[in-house]
Write a protein that holds these residues in place. Structure first.
Motif, PDB file in Angstrom:
ATOM      1  N   SER A 153       0.815  -1.214   0.000  1.00  0.00           N
ATOM      2  CA  SER A 153       0.000   0.000   0.000  1.00  0.00           C
ATOM      3  C   SER A 153       0.845   1.258   0.000  1.00  0.00           C
ATOM      4  O   SER A 153       0.394   2.323  -0.439  1.00  0.00           O
ATOM      5  N   ASN A 198       2.700  -0.263  -4.530  1.00  0.00           N
ATOM      6  CA  ASN A 198       1.767  -0.295  -5.659  1.00  0.00           C
ATOM      7  C   ASN A 198       1.397   1.103  -6.128  1.00  0.00           C
ATOM      8  O   ASN A 198       1.033   1.302  -7.284  1.00  0.00           O
ATOM      9  N   ASP A 199       1.516   2.073  -5.228  1.00  0.00           N
ATOM     10  CA  ASP A 199       1.089   3.448  -5.502  1.00  0.00           C
ATOM     11  C   ASP A 199       2.301   4.359  -5.560  1.00  0.00           C
ATOM     12  O   ASP A 199       2.958   4.611  -4.546  1.00  0.00           O
ATOM     13  N   SER A 236       2.375   7.256  -3.001  1.00  0.00           N
ATOM     14  CA  SER A 236       2.155   6.915  -1.595  1.00  0.00           C
ATOM     15  C   SER A 236       3.132   7.644  -0.676  1.00  0.00           C
ATOM     16  O   SER A 236       4.127   8.232  -1.121  1.00  0.00           O
ATOM     17  N   ALA A 270       7.027   2.096  -8.669  1.00  0.00           N
ATOM     18  CA  ALA A 270       5.581   1.859  -8.573  1.00  0.00           C
ATOM     19  C   ALA A 270       5.233   0.573  -9.302  1.00  0.00           C
ATOM     20  O   ALA A 270       5.608   0.387 -10.471  1.00  0.00           O
ATOM     21  N   ASP A 295       2.186  -0.427 -10.031  1.00  0.00           N
ATOM     22  CA  ASP A 295       1.074  -0.143 -10.955  1.00  0.00           C
ATOM     23  C   ASP A 295       0.289  -1.408 -11.290  1.00  0.00           C
ATOM     24  O   ASP A 295      -0.042  -1.678 -12.452  1.00  0.00           O
TER      25      ASP A 295
END
Length: 343
Positions: free
Chosen positions: A101, A126-127, A130, A141, A143
């Motif tokens: 996250s 993933n972000d 973040s 990232a 993605d």
């Protein structure tokens, strides 16, 4: 036989070939970005993570040590977050911080702490926007798109591919372009082959404890498989290194405690397969999953670290199929939430 019910976990697992293909297309670029931080050399590489991310970090540790010979470690987060120990000895190191996250407070604060003492920090999340990404010198990232099921799947294998790209940026003997390109299609092959793993899951549905064992590049996959079994169905599954398993934990296996053995085509994998006679003597059932001709369930033999991802996907399938066999909803495991906010 009726088809198993549709689940978010199953849908997100099915996205993995596409997610990995997009990341594979950026593999060389990521390696070059990491190499830019490596200019002048670093004394060592450290990984910091929790949960599934920690298993991807372990793969990164194996890959960096093998490909570069640099001192490499997994950081103990509590030494800084709970014991208030300042990690000054990591000045000049490359620190790779992983959080799917990018919002786990502990990992974010550690990234800031390591950067403050002079380490170069690479964030894998993933972000790309973040908190963790913003706390790092370089953000990778994944993605992978939104991941809504509590058990992480596509973000885990994406993290694994990302740490292999990091290792490639630090040494000259990492995965080649053609080897990276093999991985998404091989994962697709594994996902399309469900019958044998479903049979194994049905056979294991009645047991409440089991061991998952692997060595070398299959060891992170063994740990991740055990975690997926734990969090989806509450089974007391434990992941072990084959070498450590021989040093005592093998005693947990017996007539009511089977073992799942993950063994690919690497130099350390035959050692895992040779556990079977000892397990038989103990009255323990064992299921060999991997590339050997005698494996009950197989995956394509790639001959490199990418097999960790294939073993991990087999573990995801095992956990999901066991959920179906038990009538359990894998998307909402009891007492768990998607983001675990450790501090």
């Amino acid at each position: 036989m009726s088809a198993p019910p549709a689940t978010l976990m199953g849908a997100e697992m099915a996205e993995q070939p596409a997610v990995l293909a997009r990341l594979a297309a950026r593999f060389d670029q990521i390696s070059e970005q990491v190499a830019g931080l490596y200019v002048g050399g670093v004394p060592g590489v450290a990984f910091v993570a929790r949960g599934s991310s920690d298993h991807a970090a372990l793969l990164g540790r194996y890959a960096v040590e093998l490909y570069t010979g640099l001192p490499t470690c997994l950081v103990a987060p509590s030494l800084t977050t709970a014991y208030a120990h300042r990690p000054s000895g990591f000045a000049g190191w490359l620190v790779v911080a992983l959080s799917q996250s990018g919002r786990t407070p502990e990992i974010v604060s550690l990234a800031r702490e390591f950067r403050a003492v002079g380490a170069s920090v690479v964030a894998i999340s993933n972000d790309g926007s973040s908190e963790l990404a913003r706390a790092a010198d370089l953000s990778i990232a994944l993605d992978a798109g939104p991941e809504r099921a509590v058990p992480a799947t596509k973000t885990v294998t994406a993290q694994m591919l990302a740490v292999l790209a990091v290792a490639g940026g630090l040494g000259s003997t990492g995965l080649r372009g053609d080897e990276v390109a093999q991985i998404p299609d091989a994962v697709g092959t594994v996902l399309a082959d469900q019958h044998a793993i479903s049979e194994v899951a049905t056979e294991l549905a009645g047991t409440d404890r089991m061991a998952v064992v692997g060595r070398g590049f299959c060891y992170p996959a063994a740990l991740e498989t055990a975690l997926k079994l734990q969090e989806t169905t509450g089974v007391m599954a434990h992941g072990f290194s084959t070498a450590d398993f021989r040093h005592g934990p093998i005693a947990v296996c017996g007539p009511d405690s089977p073992a799942v053995l993950l063994a690919g085509s690497g130099p350390a994998d035959q050692d895992t397969a040779t556990l079977r006679p000892e397990l038989t003597r103990r009255g323990a059932a064992s299921t060999l999953i991997g590339t050997a001709p005698e494996a009950r369930v197989s995956w394509p033999a790639l001959g490199h670290a990418g097999e960790c991802l294939l073993a991990t996907v087999r573990g995801q399938q095992l956990a999901l199929a066991r959920c179906h066999a038990l009538g359990v909803d894998p998307d909402q495991p009891s007492g768990l939430s998607k983001v675990t906010l450790t501090h």
